[in-house]
Design a protein around this motif. Structure first.
Motif, mmCIF file in Angstrom:
data_model
loop_
_atom_site.group_PDB
_atom_site.id
_atom_site.type_symbol
_atom_site.label_atom_id
_atom_site.label_comp_id
_atom_site.label_asym_id
_atom_site.label_seq_id
_atom_site.Cartn_x
_atom_site.Cartn_y
_atom_site.Cartn_z
ATOM 1 N N PRO A 24 1.522 -16.059 -81.137
ATOM 2 C CA PRO A 24 0.460 -15.314 -80.450
ATOM 3 C C PRO A 24 -0.653 -14.907 -81.393
ATOM 4 N N GLY A 25 -1.887 -15.042 -80.906
ATOM 5 C CA GLY A 25 -3.063 -14.593 -81.627
ATOM 6 C C GLY A 25 -3.623 -15.594 -82.615
ATOM 7 N N MET A 26 -2.890 -16.666 -82.917
ATOM 8 C CA MET A 26 -3.374 -17.605 -83.921
ATOM 9 C C MET A 26 -4.389 -18.577 -83.349
ATOM 10 N N VAL A 27 -4.178 -19.043 -82.117
ATOM 11 C CA VAL A 27 -5.100 -19.966 -81.470
ATOM 12 C C VAL A 27 -5.478 -19.368 -80.133
ATOM 13 N N PRO A 28 -6.615 -18.680 -80.053
ATOM 14 C CA PRO A 28 -6.975 -17.988 -78.817
ATOM 15 C C PRO A 28 -6.981 -18.935 -77.630
ATOM 16 N N GLY A 29 -6.397 -18.482 -76.530
ATOM 17 C CA GLY A 29 -6.409 -19.259 -75.308
ATOM 18 C C GLY A 29 -5.201 -20.146 -75.140
ATOM 19 N N ALA A 30 -4.355 -20.291 -76.157
ATOM 20 C CA ALA A 30 -3.188 -21.138 -76.022
ATOM 21 C C ALA A 30 -2.189 -20.511 -75.064
ATOM 22 N N ALA A 31 -1.619 -21.342 -74.214
ATOM 23 C CA ALA A 31 -0.653 -20.840 -73.241
ATOM 24 C C ALA A 31 0.670 -20.537 -73.930
ATOM 25 N N ASP A 32 1.385 -19.518 -73.431
ATOM 26 C CA ASP A 32 2.676 -19.210 -74.015
ATOM 27 C C ASP A 32 3.788 -19.165 -72.967
ATOM 28 N N GLY A 33 3.460 -19.544 -71.728
ATOM 29 C CA GLY A 33 4.495 -19.550 -70.719
ATOM 30 C C GLY A 33 5.486 -20.683 -70.951
ATOM 31 N N GLY A 34 6.768 -20.422 -70.721
ATOM 32 C CA GLY A 34 7.787 -21.437 -70.885
ATOM 33 C C GLY A 34 7.897 -21.926 -72.314
ATOM 34 N N ALA A 35 7.612 -21.067 -73.282
ATOM 35 C CA ALA A 35 7.550 -21.496 -74.667
ATOM 36 C C ALA A 35 8.936 -21.778 -75.206
ATOM 37 N N ARG A 36 8.989 -22.712 -76.170
ATOM 38 C CA ARG A 36 10.196 -22.936 -76.926
ATOM 39 C C ARG A 36 9.792 -23.150 -78.376
ATOM 40 N N ARG A 37 10.685 -22.880 -79.292
ATOM 41 C CA ARG A 37 10.366 -23.024 -80.699
ATOM 42 C C ARG A 37 10.315 -24.494 -81.070
ATOM 43 N N SER A 38 9.330 -24.849 -81.950
ATOM 44 C CA SER A 38 9.280 -26.203 -82.466
ATOM 45 C C SER A 38 10.460 -26.420 -83.397
ATOM 46 N N PRO A 39 11.020 -27.645 -83.454
ATOM 47 C CA PRO A 39 12.067 -27.918 -84.423
ATOM 48 C C PRO A 39 11.512 -27.776 -85.828
ATOM 49 N N SER A 40 12.293 -27.222 -86.738
ATOM 50 C CA SER A 40 11.794 -26.968 -88.082
ATOM 51 C C SER A 40 12.113 -28.096 -89.042
ATOM 52 N N GLN A 41 12.964 -29.039 -88.630
ATOM 53 C CA GLN A 41 13.313 -30.133 -89.499
ATOM 54 C C GLN A 41 13.299 -31.425 -88.691
ATOM 55 N N GLY A 42 13.362 -32.559 -89.414
ATOM 56 C CA GLY A 42 13.472 -33.839 -88.745
ATOM 57 C C GLY A 42 12.134 -34.517 -88.595
ATOM 58 N N GLN A 43 12.184 -35.818 -88.327
ATOM 59 C CA GLN A 43 10.977 -36.638 -88.256
ATOM 60 C C GLN A 43 10.066 -36.217 -87.114
ATOM 61 N N SER A 44 10.663 -35.678 -86.041
ATOM 62 C CA SER A 44 9.862 -35.327 -84.869
ATOM 63 C C SER A 44 9.324 -33.912 -84.925
ATOM 64 N N ALA A 45 9.575 -33.180 -86.016
ATOM 65 C CA ALA A 45 9.122 -31.800 -86.116
ATOM 66 C C ALA A 45 7.688 -31.722 -86.603
ATOM 67 N N CYS A 46 7.015 -30.630 -86.231
ATOM 68 C CA CYS A 46 5.708 -30.340 -86.826
ATOM 69 C C CYS A 46 5.898 -29.923 -88.282
ATOM 70 N N PRO A 47 5.158 -30.482 -89.228
ATOM 71 C CA PRO A 47 5.193 -29.953 -90.594
ATOM 72 C C PRO A 47 4.775 -28.481 -90.581
ATOM 73 N N GLN A 48 5.343 -27.697 -91.441
ATOM 74 C CA GLN A 48 5.043 -26.272 -91.456
ATOM 75 C C GLN A 48 3.645 -25.979 -91.972
ATOM 76 N N ARG A 49 3.052 -26.922 -92.718
ATOM 77 C CA ARG A 49 1.688 -26.735 -93.206
ATOM 78 C C ARG A 49 0.892 -28.018 -93.046
ATOM 79 N N TRP A 50 -0.383 -27.845 -92.728
ATOM 80 C CA TRP A 50 -1.343 -28.945 -92.832
ATOM 81 C C TRP A 50 -1.637 -29.127 -94.312
ATOM 82 N N ASP A 51 -1.555 -30.365 -94.810
ATOM 83 C CA ASP A 51 -1.616 -30.568 -96.254
ATOM 84 C C ASP A 51 -2.677 -31.592 -96.636
ATOM 85 N N GLY A 52 -3.765 -31.659 -95.860
ATOM 86 C CA GLY A 52 -4.771 -32.681 -96.108
ATOM 87 C C GLY A 52 -5.875 -32.230 -97.037
ATOM 88 N N GLY A 53 -6.564 -33.208 -97.621
ATOM 89 C CA GLY A 53 -7.711 -32.929 -98.466
ATOM 90 C C GLY A 53 -9.019 -33.060 -97.741
#
Length: 314
Positions: A24-53
């Motif tokens: 909450p509060g990080m991306v204004p307007g993002a929906a939070d209904g029916g939320a579930r946590r993203s997987p923290s590991q594995g190929q299909s998970a979101c990386p915890q940080r954007w790491d681009g140049g």
């Protein structure tokens, strides 16, 4: 000017199956209904940080999928995981995610038709300061393989969208933000005085990709004048495409060198296809080079230039 930001034909979304995980509060307007946590590991998970140049220009790993050098999203994925990293820097922490399922095919269709290259080109950018959000999108395929796509929303709209092999400078940041917030995919259609195009796959190799079924020729007036347009069928489309493709073309620098004593008009030539977005070529007769599709540019000889003028409305 956004040379590659033209009006495209978007595939309408017909389903709204999505799940979201949002801080909450990080991306204004993002929906939070029916939320579930993203997987923290594995190929299909979101990386915890954007790491681009570079804004938008990073994916965790390039795809090994066939066709990834020719299309941002080849094939028919079954889901799309959107990972959001808001902030004014090129790296940042994960704010949340949303998974699109029913609309992943439409999203892949639209993104897969965008014009791509394998090298960065020269595009003019403004330098305004403002908020930015980097995105990673993981498309999952029925056989278990995946493809990462990196892009961003930022105020200058100067963003590289890449799958790690091919890249595009077409701006899709607003569409990605809307899909992340609402779970509905729709490719944005920027306003133009004459129907134009975001561009079409293949325009990095030739001025007009093969197979047009119609062509619209627009005469662009002053800013306060509506564009005038005429439309022609397959025969004229093939003839005009062949004429434009006969011109020696090189990578576009999106610049105009005014010809001494030059006069004439500005035209948008829009080629329509049975499937996917149109391909657009801007013709400016008083410039050298006089033809530009956003990726390639070339100077028209008198016969090709006169053909464009003859097909344009008076």
């Amino acid at each position: 000017m956004r040379p590659t930001h033209k009006i495209g034909i978007a595939m309408a979304a017909v389903a709204t199956c999505a799940t979201a995980s949002v801080v909450p509060g990080m991306v204004p307007g993002a929906a939070d209904g029916g939320a579930r946590r993203s997987p923290s590991q594995g190929q299909s998970a979101c990386p915890q940080r954007w790491d681009g140049g570079a804004i938008g220009g990073w994916v965790p790993a390039p795809s090994g999928l066939d066709g990834a050098a020719d299309s941002l999203v080849p094939g028919s994925p079954v889901s799309a995981l959107i990972c959001a990293y808001p902030g004014n820097t090129r790296s940042g922490g994960l704010a949340g995610s949303r998974t699109l399922t029913g609309q992943a095919t439409a999203m892949a269709h639209d993104l897969g038709y965008l014009p791509v290259g394998t090298e960065g080109g020269e595009i003019p950018c403004t330098l305004m300061a403002g908020p930015a959000t980097n995105y990673l999108v993981r498309f999952a395929y029925p056989d278990g393989r995946g493809l990462w796509l990196g892009s961003a929303e930022e105020v200058n709209s100067c963003v590289t969208t890449t799958n790690g092999t091919a890249l595009s400078h077409v701006y899709v940041g607003d569409s990605l933000t809307a899909a992340y917030r609402t779970g509905t995919w729709r490719l944005d259609q920027p306003e133009r005085p004459c129907p134009g195009s975001l561009g079409r796959r293949g325009q990095n190799a030739r001025m007009v990709p093969e197979g047009p079924v119609k062509v619209v020729v627009c005469r662009i007036g002053r800013h306060d004048e509506p564009a005038r347009r005429t439309e022609y069928g397959t025969k004229q489309a093939h003839e005009l495409a062949a004429a434009l493709n006969s011109v020696a073309a090189g990578p576009s620098r999106n610049a105009c060198h005014h010809l001494r004593g030059g006069s004439g008009g500005r035209f948008e030539v829009l080629f329509g296809y049975a499937d996917g977005p149109p391909a657009s070529v801007r013709v400016t007769t008083a410039c050298r080079p006089s033809a530009n599709n956003g990726l390639l540019e070339g100077h028209l000889d008198d016969s090709v230039r006169d053909r464009v003028v003859q097909l344009a409305p008076p």
